[in-house]
Design a protein around this motif. Structure first.
Motif, PDB file in Angstrom:
ATOM      1  N   ILE A  90     -10.387 118.205  43.556  1.00  0.00           N
ATOM      2  CA  ILE A  90      -9.070 118.430  43.858  1.00  0.00           C
ATOM      3  C   ILE A  90      -9.432 119.938  43.408  1.00  0.00           C
ATOM      4  O   ILE A  90      -7.802 120.075  43.438  1.00  0.00           O
ATOM      5  CB  ILE A  90      -8.753 117.603  42.498  1.00  0.00           C
ATOM      6  N   THR A  91      -9.797 120.953  43.725  1.00  0.00           N
ATOM      7  CA  THR A  91     -10.378 121.891  43.377  1.00  0.00           C
ATOM      8  C   THR A  91     -10.032 122.689  44.475  1.00  0.00           C
ATOM      9  O   THR A  91     -10.315 123.373  44.347  1.00  0.00           O
ATOM     10  CB  THR A  91     -11.541 122.752  42.033  1.00  0.00           C
ATOM     11  N   SER A  92     -10.499 121.763  45.764  1.00  0.00           N
ATOM     12  CA  SER A  92     -10.539 122.519  46.749  1.00  0.00           C
ATOM     13  C   SER A  92     -10.412 121.454  48.520  1.00  0.00           C
ATOM     14  O   SER A  92     -10.319 120.337  48.341  1.00  0.00           O
ATOM     15  CB  SER A  92     -12.320 122.248  47.189  1.00  0.00           C
ATOM     16  N   SER A  93      -9.137 122.480  48.582  1.00  0.00           N
ATOM     17  CA  SER A  93      -8.353 121.297  49.667  1.00  0.00           C
ATOM     18  C   SER A  93      -9.569 121.398  51.021  1.00  0.00           C
ATOM     19  O   SER A  93      -9.193 120.346  51.876  1.00  0.00           O
ATOM     20  CB  SER A  93      -7.908 122.691  50.630  1.00  0.00           C
ATOM     21  N   SER A  94     -10.803 122.749  51.051  1.00  0.00           N
ATOM     22  CA  SER A  94     -11.505 122.460  51.988  1.00  0.00           C
ATOM     23  C   SER A  94     -12.330 120.855  52.489  1.00  0.00           C
ATOM     24  O   SER A  94     -12.599 119.972  52.650  1.00  0.00           O
ATOM     25  CB  SER A  94     -12.099 123.229  52.248  1.00  0.00           C
ATOM     26  N   SER A  95     -12.936 120.063  50.574  1.00  0.00           N
ATOM     27  CA  SER A  95     -13.549 119.202  50.744  1.00  0.00           C
ATOM     28  C   SER A  95     -12.450 118.592  51.113  1.00  0.00           C
ATOM     29  O   SER A  95     -13.316 117.248  51.111  1.00  0.00           O
ATOM     30  CB  SER A  95     -13.560 119.042  49.117  1.00  0.00           C
ATOM     31  N   LEU A  96     -11.132 117.970  50.865  1.00  0.00           N
ATOM     32  CA  LEU A  96     -10.035 116.913  51.417  1.00  0.00           C
ATOM     33  C   LEU A  96     -10.243 117.040  52.950  1.00  0.00           C
ATOM     34  O   LEU A  96     -10.761 115.910  53.131  1.00  0.00           O
ATOM     35  CB  LEU A  96      -8.606 117.088  50.812  1.00  0.00           C
ATOM     36  N   LYS A  97     -10.142 118.455  53.633  1.00  0.00           N
ATOM     37  CA  LYS A  97      -9.697 118.666  54.557  1.00  0.00           C
ATOM     38  C   LYS A  97     -11.275 117.836  55.973  1.00  0.00           C
ATOM     39  O   LYS A  97     -11.100 117.220  57.007  1.00  0.00           O
ATOM     40  CB  LYS A  97      -9.937 119.066  54.918  1.00  0.00           C
ATOM     41  N   GLU A  98     -12.083 118.171  55.194  1.00  0.00           N
ATOM     42  CA  GLU A  98     -14.045 117.835  55.872  1.00  0.00           C
ATOM     43  C   GLU A  98     -13.657 116.273  55.914  1.00  0.00           C
ATOM     44  O   GLU A  98     -14.588 115.782  56.361  1.00  0.00           O
ATOM     45  CB  GLU A  98     -14.784 118.721  54.699  1.00  0.00           C
ATOM     46  N   LEU A  99     -13.392 115.283  54.742  1.00  0.00           N
ATOM     47  CA  LEU A  99     -13.626 114.217  54.777  1.00  0.00           C
ATOM     48  C   LEU A  99     -13.073 113.302  55.882  1.00  0.00           C
ATOM     49  O   LEU A  99     -13.359 112.088  56.461  1.00  0.00           O
ATOM     50  CB  LEU A  99     -12.451 113.440  53.311  1.00  0.00           C
ATOM     51  N   SER A 100     -11.948 114.101  56.843  1.00  0.00           N
ATOM     52  CA  SER A 100     -11.123 113.268  57.606  1.00  0.00           C
ATOM     53  C   SER A 100     -12.235 112.590  58.921  1.00  0.00           C
ATOM     54  O   SER A 100     -11.526 112.547  59.588  1.00  0.00           O
ATOM     55  CB  SER A 100      -9.687 114.382  57.934  1.00  0.00           C
ATOM     56  N   GLU A 101     -12.911 114.350  59.007  1.00  0.00           N
ATOM     57  CA  GLU A 101     -14.192 114.087  60.148  1.00  0.00           C
ATOM     58  C   GLU A 101     -15.062 113.237  59.774  1.00  0.00           C
ATOM     59  O   GLU A 101     -15.203 112.078  60.471  1.00  0.00           O
ATOM     60  CB  GLU A 101     -14.727 115.096  60.316  1.00  0.00           C
ATOM     61  N   LEU A 102     -14.981 113.143  58.290  1.00  0.00           N
ATOM     62  CA  LEU A 102     -16.120 111.728  58.287  1.00  0.00           C
ATOM     63  C   LEU A 102     -15.610 110.221  58.191  1.00  0.00           C
ATOM     64  O   LEU A 102     -16.309 109.604  58.766  1.00  0.00           O
ATOM     65  CB  LEU A 102     -16.288 111.939  57.018  1.00  0.00           C
ATOM     66  N   ARG A 103     -14.646 110.235  57.940  1.00  0.00           N
ATOM     67  CA  ARG A 103     -13.791 109.087  57.687  1.00  0.00           C
ATOM     68  C   ARG A 103     -13.986 108.093  59.656  1.00  0.00           C
ATOM     69  O   ARG A 103     -14.425 107.763  60.144  1.00  0.00           O
ATOM     70  CB  ARG A 103     -12.168 108.830  57.606  1.00  0.00           C
ATOM     71  N   ASP A 104     -13.513 109.640  60.407  1.00  0.00           N
ATOM     72  CA  ASP A 104     -13.215 109.196  61.554  1.00  0.00           C
ATOM     73  C   ASP A 104     -14.848 107.937  62.099  1.00  0.00           C
ATOM     74  O   ASP A 104     -14.746 107.736  62.731  1.00  0.00           O
ATOM     75  CB  ASP A 104     -12.811 110.460  63.248  1.00  0.00           C
ATOM     76  N   GLN A 105     -15.998 109.729  61.575  1.00  0.00           N
ATOM     77  CA  GLN A 105     -16.776 108.921  62.752  1.00  0.00           C
ATOM     78  C   GLN A 105     -17.694 107.872  61.595  1.00  0.00           C
ATOM     79  O   GLN A 105     -18.397 106.968  62.309  1.00  0.00           O
ATOM     80  CB  GLN A 105     -17.958 110.042  61.663  1.00  0.00           C
ATOM     81  N   LEU A 106     -17.101 107.655  60.931  1.00  0.00           N
ATOM     82  CA  LEU A 106     -17.615 105.574  60.231  1.00  0.00           C
ATOM     83  C   LEU A 106     -16.502 105.298  60.667  1.00  0.00           C
ATOM     84  O   LEU A 106     -17.448 104.303  61.294  1.00  0.00           O
ATOM     85  CB  LEU A 106     -16.679 106.699  58.629  1.00  0.00           C
ATOM     86  N   VAL A 107     -15.593 105.016  61.256  1.00  0.00           N
ATOM     87  CA  VAL A 107     -14.571 104.234  61.518  1.00  0.00           C
ATOM     88  C   VAL A 107     -14.617 103.864  63.112  1.00  0.00           C
ATOM     89  O   VAL A 107     -15.296 102.859  63.667  1.00  0.00           O
ATOM     90  CB  VAL A 107     -13.290 104.265  61.345  1.00  0.00           C
ATOM     91  N   ASN A 108     -15.293 105.043  63.582  1.00  0.00           N
ATOM     92  CA  ASN A 108     -15.887 104.914  64.992  1.00  0.00           C
ATOM     93  C   ASN A 108     -17.647 104.271  65.101  1.00  0.00           C
ATOM     94  O   ASN A 108     -18.115 103.074  65.612  1.00  0.00           O
ATOM     95  CB  ASN A 108     -16.230 105.933  65.995  1.00  0.00           C
ATOM     96  N   LEU A 109     -18.671 104.644  64.001  1.00  0.00           N
ATOM     97  CA  LEU A 109     -19.482 104.450  64.306  1.00  0.00           C
ATOM     98  C   LEU A 109     -19.375 102.773  63.917  1.00  0.00           C
ATOM     99  O   LEU A 109     -20.447 101.536  64.422  1.00  0.00           O
ATOM    100  CB  LEU A 109     -20.325 104.403  62.783  1.00  0.00           C
ATOM    101  N   LYS A 110     -18.888 102.267  62.734  1.00  0.00           N
ATOM    102  CA  LYS A 110     -18.428 100.629  62.554  1.00  0.00           C
ATOM    103  C   LYS A 110     -17.393  99.884  63.633  1.00  0.00           C
ATOM    104  O   LYS A 110     -18.351  99.072  63.126  1.00  0.00           O
ATOM    105  CB  LYS A 110     -17.968 100.418  60.839  1.00  0.00           C
ATOM    106  N   ASP A 111     -17.080 100.565  64.010  1.00  0.00           N
ATOM    107  CA  ASP A 111     -15.910 100.159  65.240  1.00  0.00           C
ATOM    108  C   ASP A 111     -15.195  99.170  64.307  1.00  0.00           C
ATOM    109  O   ASP A 111     -14.961  97.484  64.988  1.00  0.00           O
ATOM    110  CB  ASP A 111     -16.423  99.392  66.381  1.00  0.00           C
ATOM    111  N   ASP A 112     -14.964 100.203  63.018  1.00  0.00           N
ATOM    112  CA  ASP A 112     -13.285  99.303  62.349  1.00  0.00           C
ATOM    113  C   ASP A 112     -12.479  99.796  61.865  1.00  0.00           C
ATOM    114  O   ASP A 112     -13.641 100.480  60.605  1.00  0.00           O
ATOM    115  CB  ASP A 112     -15.221  97.911  61.577  1.00  0.00           C
ATOM    116  N   PRO A 113     -11.426  99.965  61.605  1.00  0.00           N
ATOM    117  CA  PRO A 113     -10.541 100.580  61.150  1.00  0.00           C
ATOM    118  C   PRO A 113     -10.798 100.607  59.406  1.00  0.00           C
ATOM    119  O   PRO A 113      -9.879 101.313  58.626  1.00  0.00           O
ATOM    120  CB  PRO A 113      -9.475 100.580  61.788  1.00  0.00           C
TER     121      PRO A 113
END
Ligand SMILES: Nc1nc2c(ncn2[C@@H]2O[C@H](COP(=O)(O)OP(=O)(O)OP(=O)(O)O)[C@@H](O)[C@H]2O)c(=O)[nH]1
Length: 216
Positions: A90-113
């Motif tokens: 919660i002390t780093s806004s960039s650490s939250l932004k970086e998660l969106s890319e990870l989540r997208d990669q995860l959903v694509n890899l798993k092919d599961d939203p």
């Protein structure tokens, strides 16, 4: 089939940028200890037996590297996991932004939203250094299809057990929806280091049931 004796085994992967507290959250959950020093992780895995809603399960938890040089490993972690803690500070806004890319990669890899995910805003004890508002974090979790959002602190143990139990529940729920009584996990042999540690676990009551965990 991932089973040990009569226990179902679930694979949880902890993802997020370097220094957000992935190792500390994992150590608090598995061993009940607080680690002050920062020692960047390459990869550690832990096993812990838990009672989740009256079911005995074994959680295999993979604590991953947040530093850039190990990002090539991420795809492997994502393939091997069934549930994911996406951790920012919660002390780093960039650490939250970086998660969106990870989540997208995860959903694509798993092919599961609807892949089991919990969004974790760690370091909630550092309120005076907060850089991410609760509203901003909730907006992200809503945009991901209403994944649960918890503010947690590896230091004070706030919501530490809850985030692991929540993602485990999601995996169990998915299994039930898929009409399975256990989880198939490919049975691949893992070469990574496994640390099965001793330590205390402070159980918390969740709803009407008590979730008990034992380190294996
Ligand atoms: N105040 C506070 N500090 C924390 C908390 N969690 C972790 N830290 C500190 O943050 C630093 C990094 O914690 P780690 O758990 O090693 O971070 P990580 O995400 O595993 O980092 P990488 O291994 O590089 O990916 C350490 O100095 C911890 O003591 C927390 O909840 N509150």
């Amino acid at each position: 089939m991932s089973r040990s004796a009569n226990h179902r085994e679930y694979h949880i992967v902890v993802l997020g940028s370097g220094g957000v507290g992935k190792s500390c959250l994992t150590a608090q959950f598995v061993q009940g200890i607080w680690i002050e020093r920062y020692d960047p992780t390459i990869e550690d895995s832990y096993r812990k037996q838990c009672d989740v809603d009256g079911r005995q399960v074994i959680l295999e938890i993979l604590d991953t590297a947040g530093t850039e040089q190990f990002t090539a490993m991420r795809e492997l972690y994502m393939k091997s996991g069934q549930g994911f803690l996406l951790v920012f500070s919660i002390t780093s806004s960039s650490s939250l932004k970086e998660l969106s890319e990870l989540r997208d990669q995860l959903v694509n890899l798993k092919d599961d939203p609807h892949v089991p995910i919990v969004l974790v805003g760690n370091k909630s004890d550092l309120e005076e250094d907060r850089a991410v508002s609760r509203a901003a974090a909730f907006a992200v979790s809503s945009g991901w299809g209403n994944v649960p959002y918890y503010e947690a602190s590896a230091r004070t143990r706030q919501n530490v057990t809850e985030v692991f139990v929540d993602v485990c529940r999601q995996i169990m729920h998915k299994d039930l929806q898929n009409g399975r009584t256990g989880t198939s996990h490919g049975g691949e042999e893992r070469s990574r280091r496994r640390r099965d540690e001793d330590g205390a676990e402070g159980d918390r009551k969740k709803g009407r049931r008590r979730n008990k965990c034992i380190i294996l």
